[in-house]
Design an enzyme around this catalytic site. Structure first.
Site, PDB file in Angstrom:
ATOM      1  N   PHE A  38       0.757  -0.831   0.318  1.00  0.00           N
ATOM      2  CA  PHE A  38       0.309   0.101   0.049  1.00  0.00           C
ATOM      3  C   PHE A  38       0.912   1.607   0.052  1.00  0.00           C
ATOM      4  O   PHE A  38       0.679   2.398  -0.644  1.00  0.00           O
ATOM      5  CB  PHE A  38      -1.512  -0.148   1.316  1.00  0.00           C
ATOM      6  CG  PHE A  38      -1.466   1.425   1.406  1.00  0.00           C
ATOM      7  CD1 PHE A  38      -2.796   1.366   1.083  1.00  0.00           C
ATOM      8  CD2 PHE A  38      -0.809   1.873   2.658  1.00  0.00           C
ATOM      9  CE1 PHE A  38      -3.859   3.167   0.787  1.00  0.00           C
ATOM     10  CE2 PHE A  38      -2.025   3.146   2.380  1.00  0.00           C
ATOM     11  CZ  PHE A  38      -3.185   4.082   2.192  1.00  0.00           C
ATOM     12  N   TYR A  39       1.357   1.201   1.262  1.00  0.00           N
ATOM     13  CA  TYR A  39       2.531   2.458   1.073  1.00  0.00           C
ATOM     14  C   TYR A  39       3.578   2.550  -0.037  1.00  0.00           C
ATOM     15  O   TYR A  39       4.376   3.819  -0.975  1.00  0.00           O
ATOM     16  CB  TYR A  39       2.843   2.367   2.322  1.00  0.00           C
ATOM     17  CG  TYR A  39       2.754   2.216   3.447  1.00  0.00           C
ATOM     18  CD1 TYR A  39       2.091   3.615   3.650  1.00  0.00           C
ATOM     19  CD2 TYR A  39       2.429   1.604   4.752  1.00  0.00           C
ATOM     20  CE1 TYR A  39       1.653   4.021   4.563  1.00  0.00           C
ATOM     21  CE2 TYR A  39       1.600   1.853   5.261  1.00  0.00           C
ATOM     22  CZ  TYR A  39       1.595   3.020   5.946  1.00  0.00           C
ATOM     23  OH  TYR A  39       0.182   3.297   7.226  1.00  0.00           O
ATOM     24  N   GLU A  40       4.180   1.876  -0.922  1.00  0.00           N
ATOM     25  CA  GLU A  40       5.212   1.244  -2.168  1.00  0.00           C
ATOM     26  C   GLU A  40       4.258   2.130  -3.365  1.00  0.00           C
ATOM     27  O   GLU A  40       4.665   2.797  -3.711  1.00  0.00           O
ATOM     28  CB  GLU A  40       5.480   0.205  -2.548  1.00  0.00           C
ATOM     29  CG  GLU A  40       6.744   0.052  -1.684  1.00  0.00           C
ATOM     30  CD  GLU A  40       7.557  -0.772  -1.964  1.00  0.00           C
ATOM     31  OE1 GLU A  40       6.132  -2.259  -2.316  1.00  0.00           O
ATOM     32  OE2 GLU A  40       8.432  -1.401  -1.190  1.00  0.00           O
ATOM     33  N   GLU A  47       2.105   4.435  -2.990  1.00  0.00           N
ATOM     34  CA  GLU A  47       1.653   5.531  -2.220  1.00  0.00           C
ATOM     35  C   GLU A  47       2.754   6.138  -2.790  1.00  0.00           C
ATOM     36  O   GLU A  47       2.950   7.818  -2.236  1.00  0.00           O
ATOM     37  CB  GLU A  47       0.840   5.834  -1.208  1.00  0.00           C
ATOM     38  CG  GLU A  47      -0.450   5.439  -1.240  1.00  0.00           C
ATOM     39  CD  GLU A  47      -1.466   6.153  -2.062  1.00  0.00           C
ATOM     40  OE1 GLU A  47      -1.237   7.107  -2.441  1.00  0.00           O
ATOM     41  OE2 GLU A  47      -2.465   5.232  -2.465  1.00  0.00           O
TER      42      GLU A  47
END
Length: 170
Positions: free
Chosen positions: A142-144, A146
Site C-alpha cells: 500500500f505504501y509503496e 503511494e
C-alpha cells in the site's frame, strides 16, 4: 473518490467522546492500540491520533502522527547526498493507520493517508520525511503504491521525502 463522498468524510483529532469499542480492522495490534492506548497517547503527547468519522458518528479509520528521527546512515545513499551531515535527521512518524473492516475497499485508507500527509506538511516543526513501519506485506505494498521508498536494510520501514509530499498539495 467522488467529491460527494469526500464531502461526507471528516477527519478530526481523537477525543474521549469518540466510541472506539466497535472498531475492528482485522489487524489485532492496531485494534488493541486504538481501543486501549490511543487516548492515553494523545493525553500524554506521545502521538496525535486522528479519526475518520462518518455522518452517523461511526469511526471508519484512524491514524497517528508523532515526531521521530532517522539516523543518516539508515537512508539510501542517493537520499543522503542531498542532506546535511547530521547524525540524525528529523522526521514525522505515521505510526499507525487502519480502516475498520466494514469500510475497507472504499478508498478510506488513501483518504486517511492523504490527510496525514497534508497535516505533516502544515506542521511548523522541521521534518525531512514521513516515516512508516509497515505491519505486514499488504501494508508495505500500500505504501509503496503511494510512492513511499523502503529503507535499504529494512524493507518494512519506508519513507516519503517531505519535499515530494509538499508537491502533492501545491
Amino acid at each position: 473518490m467522488p467529491r460527494s463522498i469526500e464531502e461526507k468524510l471528516r477527519v478530526e483529532p481523537l477525543t474521549s467522546s469518540h466510541d472506539r469499542s466497535e472498531f475492528e480492522s482485522g489487524v489485532e495490534p492496531l485494534d488493541r492500540y486504538f481501543r486501549t492506548q490511543a487516548g492515553q497517547d494523545a493525553r500524554k503527547n506521545m502521538a496525535a491520533p486522528f479519526v475518520l468519522v462518518l455522518l452517523d458518528a461511526t469511526i471508519a479509520g484512524y491514524y497517528t502522527l508523532s515526531a521521530t528521527s532517522v539516523q543518516l546512515g539508515e537512508l539510501p545513499a542517493q537520499t543522503v547526498r542531498k542532506l546535511p551531515r547530521y547524525p540524525l535527521v528529523p522526521a514525522t512518524l505515521l505510526g499507525r493507520l487502519a480502516v475498520d473492516r466494514r469500510h475497507q475497499g472504499k478508498g478510506y485508507g488513501r483518504f486517511l493517508l492523504a490527510d496525514a500527509l497534508h497535516r505533516a506538511t502544515r506542521s511548523e516543526i522541521a521534518s525531512f520525511a514521513v516515516i512508516v513501519d509497515a505491519k505486514n506485506e499488504s501494508a508495505r505494498r500500500f505504501y509503496e503504491r503511494e510512492s513511499f521508498l523502503p529503507f535499504p536494510d529494512r524493507p518494512m520501514k519506508l519513507f516519503r521525502p517531505m519535499a515530494d509530499i509538499r508537491r502533492l498539495f501545491d
